[in-house]
Design a protein around this motif. Structure first.
Motif, PDB file in Angstrom:
ATOM      1  N   VAL A 122     -30.540   3.208 -10.212  1.00 34.62           N
ATOM      2  CA  VAL A 122     -31.012   3.845  -8.980  1.00 34.62           C
ATOM      3  C   VAL A 122     -32.364   3.271  -8.571  1.00 34.62           C
ATOM      4  N   LEU A 123     -33.239   3.115  -9.539  1.00 33.17           N
ATOM      5  CA  LEU A 123     -34.569   2.575  -9.273  1.00 33.17           C
ATOM      6  C   LEU A 123     -34.487   1.181  -8.657  1.00 33.17           C
ATOM      7  N   ILE A 124     -33.677   0.317  -9.256  1.00 36.49           N
ATOM      8  CA  ILE A 124     -33.557  -1.058  -8.762  1.00 36.49           C
ATOM      9  C   ILE A 124     -32.887  -1.078  -7.389  1.00 36.49           C
ATOM     10  N   ALA A 125     -31.804  -0.293  -7.219  1.00 32.37           N
ATOM     11  CA  ALA A 125     -31.101  -0.268  -5.933  1.00 32.37           C
ATOM     12  C   ALA A 125     -32.007   0.264  -4.821  1.00 32.37           C
ATOM     13  N   ARG A 126     -32.811   1.279  -5.142  1.00 27.89           N
ATOM     14  CA  ARG A 126     -33.726   1.823  -4.128  1.00 27.89           C
ATOM     15  C   ARG A 126     -34.777   0.788  -3.746  1.00 27.89           C
ATOM     16  N   ARG A 127     -35.247   0.023  -4.728  1.00 29.69           N
ATOM     17  CA  ARG A 127     -36.233  -1.015  -4.434  1.00 29.69           C
ATOM     18  C   ARG A 127     -35.653  -2.050  -3.469  1.00 29.69           C
ATOM     19  N   PHE A 128     -34.431  -2.517  -3.755  1.00 31.86           N
ATOM     20  CA  PHE A 128     -33.821  -3.526  -2.878  1.00 31.86           C
ATOM     21  C   PHE A 128     -33.534  -2.947  -1.492  1.00 31.86           C
ATOM     22  N   HIS A 129     -33.115  -1.681  -1.437  1.00 32.53           N
ATOM     23  CA  HIS A 129     -32.854  -1.065  -0.137  1.00 32.53           C
ATOM     24  C   HIS A 129     -34.144  -0.966   0.671  1.00 32.53           C
ATOM     25  N   ASN A 130     -35.198  -0.457   0.059  1.00 32.86           N
ATOM     26  CA  ASN A 130     -36.455  -0.310   0.788  1.00 32.86           C
ATOM     27  C   ASN A 130     -37.041  -1.664   1.177  1.00 32.86           C
ATOM     28  N   ASP A 131     -36.835  -2.694   0.358  1.00 32.48           N
ATOM     29  CA  ASP A 131     -37.267  -4.040   0.743  1.00 32.48           C
ATOM     30  C   ASP A 131     -36.512  -4.507   1.986  1.00 32.48           C
ATOM     31  N   ALA A 132     -35.201  -4.237   2.017  1.00 38.82           N
ATOM     32  CA  ALA A 132     -34.395  -4.629   3.170  1.00 38.82           C
ATOM     33  C   ALA A 132     -34.826  -3.875   4.425  1.00 38.82           C
ATOM     34  N   VAL A 133     -35.103  -2.586   4.268  1.00 32.00           N
ATOM     35  CA  VAL A 133     -35.569  -1.784   5.408  1.00 32.00           C
ATOM     36  C   VAL A 133     -36.910  -2.299   5.916  1.00 32.00           C
ATOM     37  N   ARG A 134     -37.819  -2.596   4.977  1.00 36.09           N
ATOM     38  CA  ARG A 134     -39.130  -3.111   5.364  1.00 36.09           C
ATOM     39  C   ARG A 134     -39.010  -4.399   6.176  1.00 36.09           C
ATOM     40  N   ASP A 135     -38.182  -5.335   5.715  1.00 36.64           N
ATOM     41  CA  ASP A 135     -38.038  -6.611   6.408  1.00 36.64           C
ATOM     42  C   ASP A 135     -37.406  -6.419   7.791  1.00 36.64           C
ATOM     43  N   THR A 136     -36.443  -5.507   7.872  1.00 37.43           N
ATOM     44  CA  THR A 136     -35.801  -5.244   9.160  1.00 37.43           C
ATOM     45  C   THR A 136     -36.784  -4.618  10.149  1.00 37.43           C
ATOM     46  N   LEU A 137     -37.532  -3.614   9.687  1.00 34.44           N
ATOM     47  CA  LEU A 137     -38.499  -2.948  10.566  1.00 34.44           C
ATOM     48  C   LEU A 137     -39.619  -3.897  10.983  1.00 34.44           C
ATOM     49  N   ALA A 138     -40.005  -4.811  10.091  1.00 37.02           N
ATOM     50  CA  ALA A 138     -41.072  -5.756  10.420  1.00 37.02           C
ATOM     51  C   ALA A 138     -40.693  -6.596  11.628  1.00 37.02           C
ATOM     52  N   LEU A 139     -39.408  -6.975  11.727  1.00 42.25           N
ATOM     53  CA  LEU A 139     -38.966  -7.765  12.882  1.00 42.25           C
ATOM     54  C   LEU A 139     -38.639  -6.869  14.073  1.00 42.25           C
ATOM     55  N   ARG A 140     -38.023  -5.734  13.822  1.00 40.18           N
ATOM     56  CA  ARG A 140     -37.641  -4.834  14.917  1.00 40.18           C
ATOM     57  C   ARG A 140     -38.832  -4.312  15.689  1.00 40.18           C
ATOM     58  N   THR A 141     -39.978  -4.124  15.020  1.00 38.97           N
ATOM     59  CA  THR A 141     -41.133  -3.504  15.674  1.00 38.97           C
ATOM     60  C   THR A 141     -42.050  -4.508  16.379  1.00 38.97           C
ATOM     61  N   ARG A 142     -41.723  -5.802  16.338  1.00 39.19           N
ATOM     62  CA  ARG A 142     -42.532  -6.772  17.084  1.00 39.19           C
ATOM     63  C   ARG A 142     -42.354  -6.563  18.584  1.00 39.19           C
ATOM     64  N   ARG A 143     -43.441  -6.708  19.309  1.00 38.39           N
ATOM     65  CA  ARG A 143     -43.411  -6.398  20.750  1.00 38.39           C
ATOM     66  C   ARG A 143     -42.340  -7.180  21.521  1.00 38.39           C
ATOM     67  N   PRO A 144     -42.249  -8.515  21.360  1.00 32.40           N
ATOM     68  CA  PRO A 144     -41.211  -9.234  22.130  1.00 32.40           C
ATOM     69  C   PRO A 144     -39.804  -8.732  21.846  1.00 32.40           C
ATOM     70  N   VAL A 145     -39.543  -8.391  20.584  1.00 30.72           N
ATOM     71  CA  VAL A 145     -38.213  -7.891  20.218  1.00 30.72           C
ATOM     72  C   VAL A 145     -37.946  -6.552  20.893  1.00 30.72           C
ATOM     73  N   ARG A 146     -38.975  -5.686  20.913  1.00 33.40           N
ATOM     74  CA  ARG A 146     -38.807  -4.373  21.553  1.00 33.40           C
ATOM     75  C   ARG A 146     -38.703  -4.506  23.071  1.00 33.40           C
ATOM     76  N   TRP A 147     -39.551  -5.338  23.662  1.00 34.48           N
ATOM     77  CA  TRP A 147     -39.547  -5.490  25.119  1.00 34.48           C
ATOM     78  C   TRP A 147     -38.220  -6.056  25.631  1.00 34.48           C
TER      79      TRP A 147
END
Length: 340
Positions: A122-147
């Protein structure tokens, strides 16, 4: 109709810019699609690991000599398997708390190993999931992507945060520190800005994050003494332990660092100082490798850092700061609150 050389050049530049913009938008959309697939797959892996832990928890319930404990474990395991995504985090935290109350000394060695393996997965799977979420949000929240709405209507992925009890066992294959206690300081200046340090895991130097002053309590050291020692080591500022207010928050976290898994219980004090330029007093070798900067941050600065893809610990610190400001001002009674 004839065009001047200047007009042709301008039209060519415009066409080149439009083409480059189209290529960027296309490649960004493809990257976002891959990131969303990755976050979806990591959630499925985490869901599978959580389901396996529920099965093991039910086995622990059957082996428990305490009828009340057995009933609670079985009930929570059933609820965890049936919970929807929005309620899953709460139910899994309740199951983690119930498992933490189990005396593993009363269980068969094979069942202890199964529980340790399930919790590690569970610990390892949660780490990989949160890493994936972090990388996705990092790109999704950029202004050009949102605009430009490049992500379309795809929902934003969300982090999954639960408290795990990691059981050391040879069968897990993991090195786990299960007794680390940390003293941390929410250091505020005269303008209610908080001093945050920027750093990274030496094992993954390309991923940066931000955190409050503090570190592990040494043997025989009090929480306050550890907090002011860490303050001097990381910033060069000396403080009186009696000047600290708190602790006001408690955070339990399990995280990988320098190729080890660390389970830390963090207790947070708050201290008001006049703003200064941090100059480390005495960093350890690992701190010199992992601490890369610092900044006095307002709540809006913290939000901006989070949106840039660099996580701030503890989570939602911008929302927690008013409580720290009230505590350092002596407003109300101090009470230790659990945070993430």
């Amino acid at each position: 109709m004839t065009f001047s050389a200047t007009t042709v050049l301008v039209l060519a530049l415009i066409a080149a810019l439009v083409f480059a913009g189209g290529v960027w938008a296309y490649s960004t959309a493809n990257r976002l699609d891959r990131l969303h697939v990755r976050s979806d797959q990591s959630w499925l892996a985490l869901d599978s690991a959580l389901a396996r832990r529920a099965v093991v928890a039910r086995s622990v319930a059957l082996a428990s000599a305490d009828p009340e404990q057995a009933k609670r474990l079985a009930t929570l395991a059933d609820r965890a398997e049936r919970a929807c995504r929005t309620d899953r985090e709460t139910v899994e935290n309740q199951l983690s708390a119930a498992l933490s109350m189990v005396d593993i000394g009363t269980l068969r060695p094979q069942l202890v190993a199964e529980l340790a393996d399930a919790e590690a997965r569970v610990l390892i799977a949660r780490r990989f999931h949160n890493d994936a979420v972090r990388d996705t949000l990092a790109l999704r929240t950029r202004r050009p992507v949102r605009w430009l709405h490049i992500a379309g209507t795809a929902p934003l992925p969300t982090y999954f945060e639960i408290t795990e009890r990691v059981t050391p066992a040879a069968s897990t294959g993991l090195e786990v520190d299960t007794v680390r206690t940390s003293a941390r300081i929410v250091l505020l200046d005269e303008n209610d800005r908080v001093l945050l340090m920027r750093g990274n895991d030496p094992a993954t130097p390309e991923i940066s994050f931000w955190f409050t002053i503090g570190g592990a309590v040494e043997p025989g050291e009090s929480l306050r003494a550890a907090a002011v020692r860490e303050l001097w080591e990381e910033t060069g500022h000396r403080a009186d332990p009696a000047a600290l207010r708190g602790p006001i928050w408690r955070r339990v976290a399990v995280f990988p660092f320098d190729r080890e898994l660390i389970r830390a219980e963090e207790l947070f004090f708050v201290l008001r100082v006049t703003a200064f330029t941090p100059e480390p007093g005495k960093l350890s070798t690992i701190e010199r490798r992992s601490i890369t900067g610092n900044k006095w941050c307002t709540p809006s600065d913290i939000v901006a850092v989070d949106q840039s893809g660099e996580t701030v610990y503890p989570y939602h610190l911008d929302e927690l700061l008013p409580a720290a400001i009230a505590a350092v001002a002596g407003v109300g009674d101090l009470e230790v609150t659990s945070i993430r």
